[in-house]
Design a protein around this motif. Structure first.
Motif, PDB file in Angstrom:
ATOM      1  N   PRO A   8      -2.959   8.254  18.529  1.00 29.07           N
ATOM      2  CA  PRO A   8      -2.158   9.031  19.478  1.00 29.07           C
ATOM      3  C   PRO A   8      -0.787   9.400  18.937  1.00 29.07           C
ATOM      4  O   PRO A   8      -0.161  10.352  19.402  1.00 29.07           O
ATOM      5  CB  PRO A   8      -2.039   8.089  20.686  1.00 29.07           C
ATOM      6  CG  PRO A   8      -2.169   6.718  20.104  1.00 29.07           C
ATOM      7  CD  PRO A   8      -3.108   6.846  18.932  1.00 29.07           C
ATOM      8  N   HIS A   9      -0.276   8.628  17.951  1.00 32.44           N
ATOM      9  CA  HIS A   9       1.048   8.876  17.381  1.00 32.44           C
ATOM     10  C   HIS A   9       1.164   8.089  16.079  1.00 32.44           C
ATOM     11  O   HIS A   9       0.272   7.296  15.732  1.00 32.44           O
ATOM     12  CB  HIS A   9       2.162   8.442  18.348  1.00 32.44           C
ATOM     13  CG  HIS A   9       2.106   6.985  18.685  1.00 32.44           C
ATOM     14  ND1 HIS A   9       2.576   6.001  17.835  1.00 32.44           N
ATOM     15  CD2 HIS A   9       1.593   6.324  19.762  1.00 32.44           C
ATOM     16  CE1 HIS A   9       2.378   4.817  18.366  1.00 32.44           C
ATOM     17  NE2 HIS A   9       1.779   4.977  19.548  1.00 32.44           N
ATOM     18  N   LEU A  10       2.259   8.296  15.361  1.00 28.60           N
ATOM     19  CA  LEU A  10       2.515   7.554  14.126  1.00 28.60           C
ATOM     20  C   LEU A  10       3.869   6.848  14.206  1.00 28.60           C
ATOM     21  O   LEU A  10       4.605   6.767  13.222  1.00 28.60           O
ATOM     22  CB  LEU A  10       2.466   8.497  12.906  1.00 28.60           C
ATOM     23  CG  LEU A  10       1.065   8.981  12.516  1.00 28.60           C
ATOM     24  CD1 LEU A  10       1.129   9.964  11.351  1.00 28.60           C
ATOM     25  CD2 LEU A  10       0.165   7.802  12.158  1.00 28.60           C
ATOM     26  N   GLY A  11       4.189   6.319  15.383  1.00 30.03           N
ATOM     27  CA  GLY A  11       5.434   5.583  15.576  1.00 30.03           C
ATOM     28  C   GLY A  11       5.380   4.209  14.939  1.00 30.03           C
ATOM     29  O   GLY A  11       4.350   3.770  14.413  1.00 30.03           O
ATOM     30  N   LEU A  20      -2.125   3.014   8.236  1.00 26.60           N
ATOM     31  CA  LEU A  20      -1.353   3.476   7.081  1.00 26.60           C
ATOM     32  C   LEU A  20      -1.613   2.588   5.865  1.00 26.60           C
ATOM     33  O   LEU A  20      -1.864   3.081   4.761  1.00 26.60           O
ATOM     34  CB  LEU A  20       0.136   3.493   7.424  1.00 26.60           C
ATOM     35  CG  LEU A  20       0.571   4.393   8.588  1.00 26.60           C
ATOM     36  CD1 LEU A  20       2.080   4.271   8.805  1.00 26.60           C
ATOM     37  CD2 LEU A  20       0.191   5.840   8.336  1.00 26.60           C
ATOM     38  N   GLU A  21      -1.556   1.276   6.073  1.00 27.68           N
ATOM     39  CA  GLU A  21      -1.748   0.339   4.964  1.00 27.68           C
ATOM     40  C   GLU A  21      -3.195   0.381   4.470  1.00 27.68           C
ATOM     41  O   GLU A  21      -3.446   0.411   3.254  1.00 27.68           O
ATOM     42  CB  GLU A  21      -1.393  -1.086   5.415  1.00 27.68           C
ATOM     43  CG  GLU A  21       0.064  -1.279   5.827  1.00 27.68           C
ATOM     44  CD  GLU A  21       0.951  -1.673   4.650  1.00 27.68           C
ATOM     45  OE1 GLU A  21       0.599  -1.356   3.495  1.00 27.68           O
ATOM     46  OE2 GLU A  21       1.993  -2.302   4.900  1.00 27.68           O
ATOM     47  N   LEU A  22      -4.149   0.360   5.381  1.00 29.75           N
ATOM     48  CA  LEU A  22      -5.553   0.422   4.997  1.00 29.75           C
ATOM     49  C   LEU A  22      -5.859   1.740   4.298  1.00 29.75           C
ATOM     50  O   LEU A  22      -6.550   1.769   3.262  1.00 29.75           O
ATOM     51  CB  LEU A  22      -6.436   0.251   6.234  1.00 29.75           C
ATOM     52  CG  LEU A  22      -7.955   0.347   6.024  1.00 29.75           C
ATOM     53  CD1 LEU A  22      -8.429  -0.758   5.082  1.00 29.75           C
ATOM     54  CD2 LEU A  22      -8.686   0.271   7.357  1.00 29.75           C
ATOM     55  N   GLY A  23      -5.341   2.825   4.853  1.00 30.19           N
ATOM     56  CA  GLY A  23      -5.565   4.135   4.241  1.00 30.19           C
ATOM     57  C   GLY A  23      -5.032   4.215   2.831  1.00 30.19           C
ATOM     58  O   GLY A  23      -5.691   4.765   1.932  1.00 30.19           O
ATOM     59  N   ASN A  24      -3.848   3.654   2.594  1.00 30.05           N
ATOM     60  CA  ASN A  24      -3.277   3.672   1.251  1.00 30.05           C
ATOM     61  C   ASN A  24      -4.200   2.975   0.256  1.00 30.05           C
ATOM     62  O   ASN A  24      -4.438   3.468  -0.856  1.00 30.05           O
ATOM     63  CB  ASN A  24      -1.911   2.986   1.253  1.00 30.05           C
ATOM     64  CG  ASN A  24      -0.820   3.849   1.860  1.00 30.05           C
ATOM     65  OD1 ASN A  24      -0.973   5.072   1.970  1.00 30.05           O
ATOM     66  ND2 ASN A  24       0.277   3.235   2.246  1.00 30.05           N
ATOM     67  N   LYS A  42       3.610  13.625   8.939  1.00 32.27           N
ATOM     68  CA  LYS A  42       3.531  12.319   8.293  1.00 32.27           C
ATOM     69  C   LYS A  42       4.581  11.362   8.856  1.00 32.27           C
ATOM     70  O   LYS A  42       5.645  11.789   9.309  1.00 32.27           O
ATOM     71  CB  LYS A  42       3.732  12.466   6.782  1.00 32.27           C
ATOM     72  CG  LYS A  42       2.471  12.889   6.039  1.00 32.27           C
ATOM     73  CD  LYS A  42       2.537  12.497   4.566  1.00 32.27           C
ATOM     74  CE  LYS A  42       1.185  12.664   3.896  1.00 32.27           C
ATOM     75  NZ  LYS A  42       1.167  12.116   2.520  1.00 32.27           N
ATOM     76  N   PRO A  43       4.308  10.052   8.811  1.00 31.95           N
ATOM     77  CA  PRO A  43       5.288   9.074   9.309  1.00 31.95           C
ATOM     78  C   PRO A  43       6.481   8.986   8.376  1.00 31.95           C
ATOM     79  O   PRO A  43       6.341   9.103   7.148  1.00 31.95           O
ATOM     80  CB  PRO A  43       4.502   7.766   9.314  1.00 31.95           C
ATOM     81  CG  PRO A  43       3.475   7.952   8.241  1.00 31.95           C
ATOM     82  CD  PRO A  43       3.094   9.395   8.286  1.00 31.95           C
ATOM     83  N   PHE A  48       2.803   6.939   3.149  1.00 31.92           N
ATOM     84  CA  PHE A  48       1.366   7.101   3.367  1.00 31.92           C
ATOM     85  C   PHE A  48       0.819   8.060   2.323  1.00 31.92           C
ATOM     86  O   PHE A  48       1.325   9.170   2.140  1.00 31.92           O
ATOM     87  CB  PHE A  48       1.090   7.633   4.772  1.00 31.92           C
ATOM     88  CG  PHE A  48      -0.366   7.832   5.065  1.00 31.92           C
ATOM     89  CD1 PHE A  48      -1.267   6.776   4.946  1.00 31.92           C
ATOM     90  CD2 PHE A  48      -0.854   9.073   5.453  1.00 31.92           C
ATOM     91  CE1 PHE A  48      -2.614   6.955   5.205  1.00 31.92           C
ATOM     92  CE2 PHE A  48      -2.204   9.260   5.724  1.00 31.92           C
ATOM     93  CZ  PHE A  48      -3.085   8.192   5.596  1.00 31.92           C
ATOM     94  N   GLU A  49      -0.227   7.629   1.610  1.00 34.42           N
ATOM     95  CA  GLU A  49      -0.758   8.385   0.483  1.00 34.42           C
ATOM     96  C   GLU A  49      -1.930   9.285   0.859  1.00 34.42           C
ATOM     97  O   GLU A  49      -2.427  10.041   0.016  1.00 34.42           O
ATOM     98  CB  GLU A  49      -1.181   7.403  -0.618  1.00 34.42           C
ATOM     99  CG  GLU A  49      -0.020   6.555  -1.140  1.00 34.42           C
ATOM    100  CD  GLU A  49      -0.472   5.410  -2.012  1.00 34.42           C
ATOM    101  OE1 GLU A  49      -1.579   5.495  -2.584  1.00 34.42           O
ATOM    102  OE2 GLU A  49       0.284   4.421  -2.134  1.00 34.42           O
ATOM    103  N   GLY A  50      -2.382   9.189   2.094  1.00 31.19           N
ATOM    104  CA  GLY A  50      -3.476  10.033   2.537  1.00 31.19           C
ATOM    105  C   GLY A  50      -2.980  11.324   3.160  1.00 31.19           C
ATOM    106  O   GLY A  50      -1.823  11.728   3.004  1.00 31.19           O
ATOM    107  N   GLU A  51      -3.877  11.978   3.887  1.00 29.00           N
ATOM    108  CA  GLU A  51      -3.531  13.216   4.579  1.00 29.00           C
ATOM    109  C   GLU A  51      -3.237  12.935   6.047  1.00 29.00           C
ATOM    110  O   GLU A  51      -3.800  12.015   6.632  1.00 29.00           O
ATOM    111  CB  GLU A  51      -4.692  14.210   4.508  1.00 29.00           C
ATOM    112  CG  GLU A  51      -5.118  14.618   3.119  1.00 29.00           C
ATOM    113  CD  GLU A  51      -6.347  15.511   3.180  1.00 29.00           C
ATOM    114  OE1 GLU A  51      -6.180  16.744   3.239  1.00 29.00           O
ATOM    115  OE2 GLU A  51      -7.473  14.969   3.192  1.00 29.00           O
ATOM    116  N   VAL A  52      -2.370  13.754   6.640  1.00 23.54           N
ATOM    117  CA  VAL A  52      -2.147  13.734   8.087  1.00 23.54           C
ATOM    118  C   VAL A  52      -2.354  15.155   8.591  1.00 23.54           C
ATOM    119  O   VAL A  52      -1.744  16.098   8.083  1.00 23.54           O
ATOM    120  CB  VAL A  52      -0.735  13.235   8.446  1.00 23.54           C
ATOM    121  CG1 VAL A  52      -0.541  13.265   9.961  1.00 23.54           C
ATOM    122  CG2 VAL A  52      -0.492  11.840   7.913  1.00 23.54           C
TER     123      VAL A  52
END
Length: 315
Positions: A8-11, A20-24, A42-43, A48-52
């Motif tokens: 729902p958000h990247l707060g 974020l950590e798992l995605g990296n 992006k946050p 974050f190394e992935g896409e948003v």
């Protein structure tokens, strides 16, 4: 694999940190990881190394695995194209909504090993974790006067249980116990807890969290409804002795070995545990050492390895 998460958000929240950590780590392992969120930006608080991408674009790609645990965006999980849809069980407070939205073809994954205790009538598996053991570790700090306790959460946010922490520690202030309470938003203390024995820290920088944990003689968690307690895992990784409820700590807090476990909302038991630790430096050292060694198995790298294996098998 093409893996995506719906948020729902990247707060600045522990549940967001998880993705974020798992995605990296999954990106570093050669996978493509995308987060879909309303505004698609992006946050700013964590690299974050992935896409948003915007949430309304999720239907344009058929992902191998699509992950979601927040009830507010679970309807999107039901409709978006994916080879495998994954429901993350993030705590007992969401179970009623999970029951109304869950579909039999979804893979159900609990983020802590006690999830099927409060969601018993659905088959699934557990993928616990994690914590950034590289970032969260003990660091040198200046010692403050008195026995320093640390807790996370605003007193008005009941699920965090910090009001219980305040009630537990208030009688100890005359004997030198001091509390630091931190949160991402404004902290309003009840009138009876105000005074120089409580210090509040609002929105501490991420790079400053290890020093905050390292400056404490004990971290106290009063959570009453959590899937995985990020703050307990972080405190353990920083070598800070922990007093915690069982909520969100089933894989972390082994009573008498890695932490002292107390019942939720039990200020008297929590106070007794803090007093026990204050009077036993050897116990504090043993708990801290065992906790750091124990929590290393929940590094995000190991967590990503477990996720990778499960997704490959299921696909």
């Amino acid at each position: 694999m093409r893996i995506a998460a719906l948020l729902p958000h990247l707060g600045v929240y522990g549940g967001v940190r998880r993705f974020l950590e798992l995605g990296n780590r999954l990106v570093r392992r050669g996978h493509r990881f995308t987060i879909y969120v309303a505004d698609g930006s992006k946050p700013a608080w964590l690299p974050f190394e992935g896409e948003v991408r915007p949430l309304d674009e999720v239907g344009a790609t058929v992902h191998d695995a699509l992950l979601c645990g927040d009830p507010s965006v679970l309807p999107v999980l039901a409709e978006a194209p994916a080879r495998l849809r994954v429901l993350l069980v993030l705590g007992p407070r969401y179970v009623k909504k999970y029951r109304s939205l869950w579909r039999p073809d979804w893979l159900v994954v609990g983020v802590a090993s006690d999830w099927n205790r409060y969601y018993p009538d659905v088959a699934g598996l557990t993928l616990p974790g994690g914590v950034n053991v590289e970032a969260f570790r003990r660091v040198p700090v200046e010692r403050r006067e008195g026995f320093q306790a640390l807790a996370f959460g605003r007193p008005d946010k009941r699920v965090k249980g910090s009001a219980t922490v305040l009630r537990a520690l208030a009688p100890l202030r005359r004997s030198g116990v001091r509390l630091t309470l931190f949160d991402r938003e404004e902290i309003r203390l009840p009138w009876w807890a105000r005074g120089d024995w409580v210090r509040t820290v609002v929105s501490p920088p991420q790079e400053g969290l290890p020093a905050l944990y390292s400056a404490a003689d004990v971290f106290v968690s009063g959570e009453v409804s959590a899937g995985w307690s990020n703050s307990v895992a972080e405190a353990m990784a920083c070598g800070t002795p922990v007093v915690a409820t069982p909520s969100g700590t089933a894989d972390l807090a082994i009573d008498g070995t890695t932490a002292i476990v107390v019942p939720p909302r039990d200020a008297k038991a929590m106070r007794a545990a803090v007093e026990r630790l204050r009077g036993d430096e050897g116990l504090r050292a043993r708990l801290a050492g065992a906790a750091r060694a124990h929590v290393e198995q929940f590094s995000w790298e190991r967590c990503a390895e477990r996720w990778e294996k499960v997704l490959q098998e299921r696909l």
